[in-house]
Design a protein around this motif. Structure first.
Motif, mmCIF file in Angstrom:
data_model
loop_
_atom_site.group_PDB
_atom_site.id
_atom_site.type_symbol
_atom_site.label_atom_id
_atom_site.label_comp_id
_atom_site.label_asym_id
_atom_site.label_seq_id
_atom_site.Cartn_x
_atom_site.Cartn_y
_atom_site.Cartn_z
ATOM 1 N N SER A 250 -14.523 -6.976 -22.790
ATOM 2 C CA SER A 250 -13.427 -6.557 -22.860
ATOM 3 C C SER A 250 -13.560 -4.499 -22.006
ATOM 4 O O SER A 250 -12.765 -3.746 -22.929
ATOM 5 N N GLY A 251 -13.738 -5.146 -20.890
ATOM 6 C CA GLY A 251 -13.609 -3.993 -19.591
ATOM 7 C C GLY A 251 -15.370 -3.385 -19.189
ATOM 8 O O GLY A 251 -16.537 -3.584 -19.866
ATOM 9 N N VAL A 252 -15.578 -2.901 -18.242
ATOM 10 C CA VAL A 252 -16.411 -2.895 -17.271
ATOM 11 C C VAL A 252 -16.660 -1.242 -16.927
ATOM 12 O O VAL A 252 -14.952 -0.984 -17.295
ATOM 13 N N GLY A 253 -17.723 -1.117 -16.532
ATOM 14 C CA GLY A 253 -18.059 0.436 -15.894
ATOM 15 C C GLY A 253 -18.153 -0.079 -14.068
ATOM 16 O O GLY A 253 -18.608 -0.992 -13.622
ATOM 17 N N CYS A 254 -18.532 0.924 -13.585
ATOM 18 C CA CYS A 254 -18.578 0.693 -12.504
ATOM 19 C C CYS A 254 -18.548 2.550 -11.739
ATOM 20 O O CYS A 254 -18.262 3.989 -12.501
ATOM 21 N N ILE A 255 -20.022 2.859 -10.819
ATOM 22 C CA ILE A 255 -20.884 3.878 -10.632
ATOM 23 C C ILE A 255 -21.092 3.704 -8.986
ATOM 24 O O ILE A 255 -21.041 2.407 -8.231
ATOM 25 N N GLY A 256 -20.770 4.775 -8.507
ATOM 26 C CA GLY A 256 -20.998 4.951 -6.917
ATOM 27 C C GLY A 256 -21.256 6.359 -5.972
ATOM 28 O O GLY A 256 -21.176 7.038 -6.876
ATOM 29 N N THR A 257 -22.286 5.882 -5.286
ATOM 30 C CA THR A 257 -23.032 6.910 -4.946
ATOM 31 C C THR A 257 -22.098 7.783 -3.360
ATOM 32 O O THR A 257 -21.674 7.137 -3.071
ATOM 33 N N SER A 258 -22.015 8.581 -3.099
ATOM 34 C CA SER A 258 -20.813 8.618 -2.092
ATOM 35 C C SER A 258 -19.859 8.350 -1.366
ATOM 36 O O SER A 258 -19.076 8.404 -2.377
ATOM 37 N N LYS A 259 -20.004 7.375 -0.403
ATOM 38 C CA LYS A 259 -19.252 6.545 0.023
ATOM 39 C C LYS A 259 -18.573 5.159 -1.716
ATOM 40 O O LYS A 259 -17.635 5.298 -1.912
ATOM 41 N N ALA A 276 -14.958 2.651 -17.761
ATOM 42 C CA ALA A 276 -15.561 3.714 -17.299
ATOM 43 C C ALA A 276 -16.064 3.389 -15.444
ATOM 44 O O ALA A 276 -16.294 3.101 -15.288
ATOM 45 N N CYS A 277 -16.047 5.296 -15.380
ATOM 46 C CA CYS A 277 -16.515 5.152 -13.481
ATOM 47 C C CYS A 277 -17.119 6.699 -13.338
ATOM 48 O O CYS A 277 -16.870 7.452 -14.220
ATOM 49 N N VAL A 278 -18.218 6.275 -12.869
ATOM 50 C CA VAL A 278 -19.179 7.465 -12.477
ATOM 51 C C VAL A 278 -18.940 7.889 -11.139
ATOM 52 O O VAL A 278 -19.244 6.899 -10.124
ATOM 53 N N ALA A 279 -18.331 9.315 -10.382
ATOM 54 C CA ALA A 279 -18.946 8.780 -9.184
ATOM 55 C C ALA A 279 -19.298 10.383 -9.167
ATOM 56 O O ALA A 279 -19.218 11.239 -9.900
ATOM 57 N N ILE A 344 -17.566 13.436 -13.727
ATOM 58 C CA ILE A 344 -18.158 13.036 -12.359
ATOM 59 C C ILE A 344 -18.974 13.781 -12.013
ATOM 60 O O ILE A 344 -19.505 15.625 -12.644
ATOM 61 N N LEU A 345 -19.970 13.773 -11.258
ATOM 62 C CA LEU A 345 -21.547 14.011 -11.366
ATOM 63 C C LEU A 345 -21.394 14.749 -9.774
ATOM 64 O O LEU A 345 -21.069 14.511 -8.556
ATOM 65 N N VAL A 346 -22.198 15.868 -9.600
ATOM 66 C CA VAL A 346 -21.943 16.757 -8.440
ATOM 67 C C VAL A 346 -23.626 17.731 -8.438
ATOM 68 O O VAL A 346 -23.459 18.476 -8.701
ATOM 69 N N GLY A 347 -24.209 17.570 -7.044
ATOM 70 C CA GLY A 347 -24.751 18.116 -6.788
ATOM 71 C C GLY A 347 -24.416 19.979 -5.696
ATOM 72 O O GLY A 347 -23.717 19.835 -4.672
ATOM 73 N N THR A 348 -24.211 20.965 -6.343
ATOM 74 C CA THR A 348 -23.897 22.541 -5.753
ATOM 75 C C THR A 348 -25.026 22.893 -4.317
ATOM 76 O O THR A 348 -24.106 22.952 -3.664
ATOM 77 N N ASP A 349 -25.792 21.789 -4.122
ATOM 78 C CA ASP A 349 -25.769 22.188 -2.246
ATOM 79 C C ASP A 349 -26.022 21.043 -2.134
ATOM 80 O O ASP A 349 -26.574 20.399 -0.980
ATOM 81 N N ASP A 350 -24.864 19.616 -2.087
ATOM 82 C CA ASP A 350 -24.865 18.755 -1.239
ATOM 83 C C ASP A 350 -24.335 19.236 -0.027
ATOM 84 O O ASP A 350 -23.538 19.994 0.555
#
Length: 456
Positions: A250-259, A276-279, A344-350
């Protein structure tokens, strides 16, 4: 249980064996009241590179040290940091100091030696002196794959990777139910290091998800270097998941870090069955290489490399090459076409990319287009670029072979570790909510308790 001790000193690590995303409790007893001691951890990666961490403690009046409750007085970190001996692991003094901990053989656990030493000892003495012996030591195992998790190499059309499946009879501890699937499916990608990284997918499968660790260059017969992308490759990966008998259809998710983040965004934008997408610390427009979507091409934006400088110790902070914001805005993918919810996940000291700016651009885009699905930006103060599952050693700088430079990732060990714990829980809840609770395929599947304790 301690493997070696003397003078009545007992070091305990509880549990002795666990999944990698689980914390442990470290205690020392049998010391003299107010005795100064050094705790040290050591483990090796697949290349046999040694990573170490150490911290100085002072026993209480009962001759005890409880790492969960007591502050470190020095060493790799100071203050209260219960999992500091794991989160602050760095290459040993005799190793090249800019090395990222890589786990390629996820079917085998990380073997961690934990030792306690008399006095406040330097890391050099701990790693070099042959005469320095621990008062007590313990061997601790950290597993990426829970019991019964399956790893299946994938060669499906052009798709290359590994599928990780929860065990048949996967136990849901919230309710006394067992299930053989189908399970919610996720496509999992990393960045420009290339190759195939499986550790996150292995941990997803240990928590009830079917996860496809997807390679996209420098692996098997895929291109050796980054080339222009075609959405057809990622559509084929989703097709593989959707056709698998152990994956919900019924649908998939995807997750990616950086590129991998902008690739995940591309998948969520152009592939309708991605819901569902986690960036993680990525862009919302193609970067470095463009994306072909059937008869249309979405170009990548360019960074201002004239702004790049190496520090005196040869470290590159790529985030200094800030792209032109207006140019990036023009190249943001047509996110309004997506069927997906976004986290959307963000590291402020990236220090690798301007991830905070990119996340704000995405949020502005969603808002201006009255996006019909949910989107949420989670910012983590003090966290760097490589936000991974909990207790992965914090990497501030590492040598990236694709550009042959030491690249700064940013972050501080304590805040980055705390970020990873919180982010991992949020990611799992996000996927379970959007892939299962909102799209329930049958009544046998229920949301898992988070965190779920392993039985190893």
């Amino acid at each position: 249980m301690n493997s070696d001790s003397k003078e009545g000193v007992i070091l305990s690590v509880d549990p002795l064996s666990c999944l990698h995303d689980e914390p442990v409790h470290i205690k020392v007893s049998g010391l003299k009241p107010n005795q100064d001691v050094t705790l040290r951890t050591s483990m090796r990666d697949v290349r046999n590179v040694q990573f170490v961490s150490y911290a100085h403690y002072r026993a209480n009046g009962n001759g005890e040290v409880n790492v969960n409750e007591m502050k470190s007085l020095g060493g790799q970190y100071k203050g209260l940091f219960p999992m500091g001996l794991f989160g602050s692991l760095v290459p040993a003094p005799n190793e090249y100091k800019y090395i990222r901990f890589y786990k390629r053989d996820v079917e085998n656990p990380n073997i961690v030696t934990v030792g306690v030493y008399d006095g406040h000892v330097s890391i050099e003495a701990l790693c070099v002196s042959e005469e320095l012996k621990p008062l007590s030591s313990v061997i601790h195992e950290r597993h990426y794959m829970g019991p019964g998790v399956q790893r299946i190499p994938v060669r499906y059309g052009k798709v290359r990777g590994s599928l990780f499946l929860p065990p048949d009879g996967w136990l849901n501890v919230r309710k006394p139910l067992q299930g053989d699937g189908p399970f919610p499916g996720i496509v999992d990608m990393f960045g420009t290091s290339g190759g195939l990284l499986e550790f996150r997918s292995a941990q997803f499968a240990s928590r009830g998800f079917a996860s496809l660790a997807l390679a996209f260059f420098n692996y098997d017969d895929l291109p050796k270097f980054l080339e222009e992308f075609d959405i057809a490759y990622f559509e084929e990966a989703v097709e593989y998941l959707q056709k698998h008998e152990k994956v919900l259809h019924s649908g998939v998710g995807c997750i990616g870090t950086s590129k991998g983040g902008d690739l995940a965004v591309s998948m969520a934008t152009f592939i309708p069955s991605v819901v569902a997408c986690v960036a993680i610390n990525g862009y919302f427009a193609p970067v470095e290489r463009g994306m072909k979507v059937r008869d249309q091409f979405y170009p990548a934006f360019a960074t201002n490399n004239d702004l790049l400088r190496l520090s005196d110790d040869g470290i590159l902070m790529a985030s200094a090459a800030r792209p032109d914001i207006k140019a990036v805005e023009k190249l943001i993918l047509p996110l309004e076409k997506s069927n997906a919810a976004f986290l959307i996940l963000v590291g402020t000291d990236d220090r690798d990319i301007t991830s905070e700016i990119q996340a704000q651009l995405a949020r502005r885009y969603f808002s201006s287009h009255d996006y019909k699905y949910s989107y949420h930006v989670e910012s983590y103060p003090g966290a760097g670029h490589l936000i991974e599952p909990p207790y992965s050693p914090h990497c501030y700088v590492y040598f990236l072979h694709t550009i042959m430079l030491n690249l700064c990732m940013g972050g501080t060990a304590k805040y980055h570790t705390e970020c990873q714990v919180d982010a991992w829980e949020k990611v799992r809840r996000f996927f379970w909510h959007h892939l299962v609770e909102k799209r329930k395929a049958n009544d046998e599947i229920r949301s898992p308790t988070i965190p779920v304790k392993s039985q190893l």
